[in-house]
Design a protein around this motif. Structure first.
Motif, mmCIF file in Angstrom:
data_model
loop_
_atom_site.group_PDB
_atom_site.id
_atom_site.type_symbol
_atom_site.label_atom_id
_atom_site.label_comp_id
_atom_site.label_asym_id
_atom_site.label_seq_id
_atom_site.Cartn_x
_atom_site.Cartn_y
_atom_site.Cartn_z
ATOM 1 N N THR A 63 0.819 -1.207 0.000
ATOM 2 C CA THR A 63 0.000 0.000 0.000
ATOM 3 C C THR A 63 0.858 1.265 0.000
ATOM 4 O O THR A 63 0.526 2.241 -0.658
ATOM 5 C CB THR A 63 -0.954 0.032 1.202
ATOM 6 N N ARG A 64 1.973 1.255 0.760
ATOM 7 C CA ARG A 64 2.888 2.394 0.837
ATOM 8 C C ARG A 64 4.308 1.862 0.951
ATOM 9 O O ARG A 64 4.534 0.771 1.474
ATOM 10 C CB ARG A 64 2.571 3.266 2.058
ATOM 11 N N LEU A 65 5.272 2.657 0.504
ATOM 12 C CA LEU A 65 6.673 2.232 0.552
ATOM 13 C C LEU A 65 7.141 1.904 1.962
ATOM 14 O O LEU A 65 7.913 0.970 2.155
ATOM 15 C CB LEU A 65 7.585 3.322 -0.021
ATOM 16 N N ASP A 66 6.671 2.664 2.968
ATOM 17 C CA ASP A 66 7.137 2.413 4.329
ATOM 18 C C ASP A 66 6.646 1.074 4.871
ATOM 19 O O ASP A 66 7.146 0.591 5.875
ATOM 20 C CB ASP A 66 6.775 3.557 5.278
ATOM 21 N N ARG A 67 5.679 0.456 4.216
ATOM 22 C CA ARG A 67 5.241 -0.883 4.602
ATOM 23 C C ARG A 67 6.255 -1.918 4.133
ATOM 24 O O ARG A 67 6.372 -2.991 4.700
ATOM 25 C CB ARG A 67 3.862 -1.228 4.012
ATOM 26 N N ALA A 114 11.645 8.671 2.871
ATOM 27 C CA ALA A 114 11.265 7.830 4.023
ATOM 28 C C ALA A 114 12.458 7.617 4.956
ATOM 29 O O ALA A 114 12.323 7.683 6.176
ATOM 30 C CB ALA A 114 10.721 6.490 3.534
ATOM 31 N N GLU A 115 13.633 7.384 4.364
ATOM 32 C CA GLU A 115 14.824 7.192 5.185
ATOM 33 C C GLU A 115 15.182 8.483 5.922
ATOM 34 O O GLU A 115 15.523 8.474 7.105
ATOM 35 C CB GLU A 115 16.008 6.743 4.326
ATOM 36 N N PHE A 116 15.062 9.608 5.243
ATOM 37 C CA PHE A 116 15.332 10.906 5.844
ATOM 38 C C PHE A 116 14.397 11.155 7.022
ATOM 39 O O PHE A 116 14.823 11.602 8.089
ATOM 40 C CB PHE A 116 15.164 12.000 4.778
ATOM 41 N N GLU A 117 13.111 10.850 6.863
ATOM 42 C CA GLU A 117 12.138 11.026 7.946
ATOM 43 C C GLU A 117 12.486 10.159 9.150
ATOM 44 O O GLU A 117 12.388 10.599 10.294
ATOM 45 C CB GLU A 117 10.727 10.681 7.461
ATOM 46 N N THR A 118 12.917 8.922 8.916
ATOM 47 C CA THR A 118 13.302 8.029 10.006
ATOM 48 C C THR A 118 14.501 8.601 10.757
ATOM 49 O O THR A 118 14.528 8.615 11.985
ATOM 50 C CB THR A 118 13.630 6.621 9.464
ATOM 51 N N ASP A 119 15.491 9.114 10.005
ATOM 52 C CA ASP A 119 16.668 9.710 10.635
ATOM 53 C C ASP A 119 16.300 10.940 11.460
ATOM 54 O O ASP A 119 16.812 11.132 12.567
ATOM 55 C CB ASP A 119 17.718 10.083 9.577
ATOM 56 N N LEU A 120 15.408 11.779 10.921
ATOM 57 C CA LEU A 120 14.965 12.967 11.658
ATOM 58 C C LEU A 120 14.244 12.586 12.943
ATOM 59 O O LEU A 120 14.446 13.211 13.991
ATOM 60 C CB LEU A 120 14.040 13.828 10.795
ATOM 61 N N ARG A 121 13.399 11.563 12.868
ATOM 62 C CA ARG A 121 12.644 11.112 14.038
ATOM 63 C C ARG A 121 13.607 10.638 15.130
ATOM 64 O O ARG A 121 13.458 10.987 16.298
ATOM 65 C CB ARG A 121 11.672 10.001 13.636
ATOM 66 N N LYS A 122 14.632 9.877 14.754
ATOM 67 C CA LYS A 122 15.624 9.408 15.727
ATOM 68 C C LYS A 122 16.367 10.590 16.347
ATOM 69 O O LYS A 122 16.599 10.629 17.560
ATOM 70 C CB LYS A 122 16.642 8.480 15.049
ATOM 71 N N GLU A 123 16.737 11.542 15.503
ATOM 72 C CA GLU A 123 17.462 12.716 15.975
ATOM 73 C C GLU A 123 16.621 13.515 16.971
ATOM 74 O O GLU A 123 17.115 13.924 18.024
ATOM 75 C CB GLU A 123 17.822 13.586 14.761
ATOM 76 N N ARG A 124 15.348 13.735 16.645
ATOM 77 C CA ARG A 124 14.458 14.473 17.552
ATOM 78 C C ARG A 124 14.288 13.731 18.872
ATOM 79 O O ARG A 124 14.251 14.335 19.943
ATOM 80 C CB ARG A 124 13.091 14.693 16.899
#
Length: 185
Positions: A63-67, A114-124
């Motif tokens: 359904t989505r790439l993050d899946r 998607a990878e960038f968002e994951t990295d940002l989430r970890k950083e935050r």
């Protein structure tokens, strides 16, 4: 040519029904469902099974790439496996179809995002923990060990392994309580 659906939710408490419904509406004839994190391929047995199951001319749908994956390297590894087998990838809700040049471009761009968002989430998250520690609001897991009861049991002659079993703690915890008591004395 078969349409194979793959759905993934991160935890057993989440429900994959919405993904299954979408995949079924798009003609999925065979479904594979994982309940595991998407940050790596480890522990995602149904994904491996879906890739093994797919034959030349088939299409794997999500359904989505993050899946499918949370990192560009995993996304590329998966698509390379699929390409080697002659299997296309379709991402239904993001209108990506790797059988076309535009679809391959969109796939790569969305994977990078998607990878960038994951990295940002970890950083935050790490910044939040550091700030909470700085303000004295984050002290880690609360202490759940009754040090006095452990010391009393040892003083009464119980062996460390028996004390550990009785208080449902590791034997190393019993020794740590003793060591901390000697340091503070």
């Amino acid at each position: 040519m078969m349409k194979i659906g793959y759905a993934r939710v991160s935890t057993t408490g989440q429900n994959e029904a919405a993904q299954v419904d979408i995949l079924s509406r798009h003609g999925a004839e065979e479904l594979f469902i994982d309940k595991a994190s998407g940050t790596s391929r480890e522990g995602r047995d149904k994904l491996a099974e879906a890739i093994r199951f797919a034959r030349k001319g088939d299409t794997l749908m999500v359904t989505r790439l993050d899946r499918l994956a949370r990192s560009v390297s995993d996304l590329h590894a998966i698509t390379q496996e699929l390409q080697a087998k002659g299997v296309d990838l379709v991402v239904t809700e993001q209108h990506i179809d790797t059988s076309t040049p535009t679809g391959r471009l969109m796939f790569t761009m969305l994977g990078a995002i998607a990878e960038f968002e994951t990295d940002l989430r970890k950083e935050r998250q790490l910044e939040g923990i550091a700030k909470a520690k700085e303000e004295g609001r984050y002290k880690g897991r609360p202490v759940t060990v009754d040090s006095e009861a452990i010391l009393a049991a040892l003083a009464a002659g119980e062996k460390p392994i028996a004390v550990a079993k009785r208080f449902n703690v590791a034997r190393s915890t019993v020794y740590r309580v003793v060591e901390q008591t000697h340091k503070s004395a």
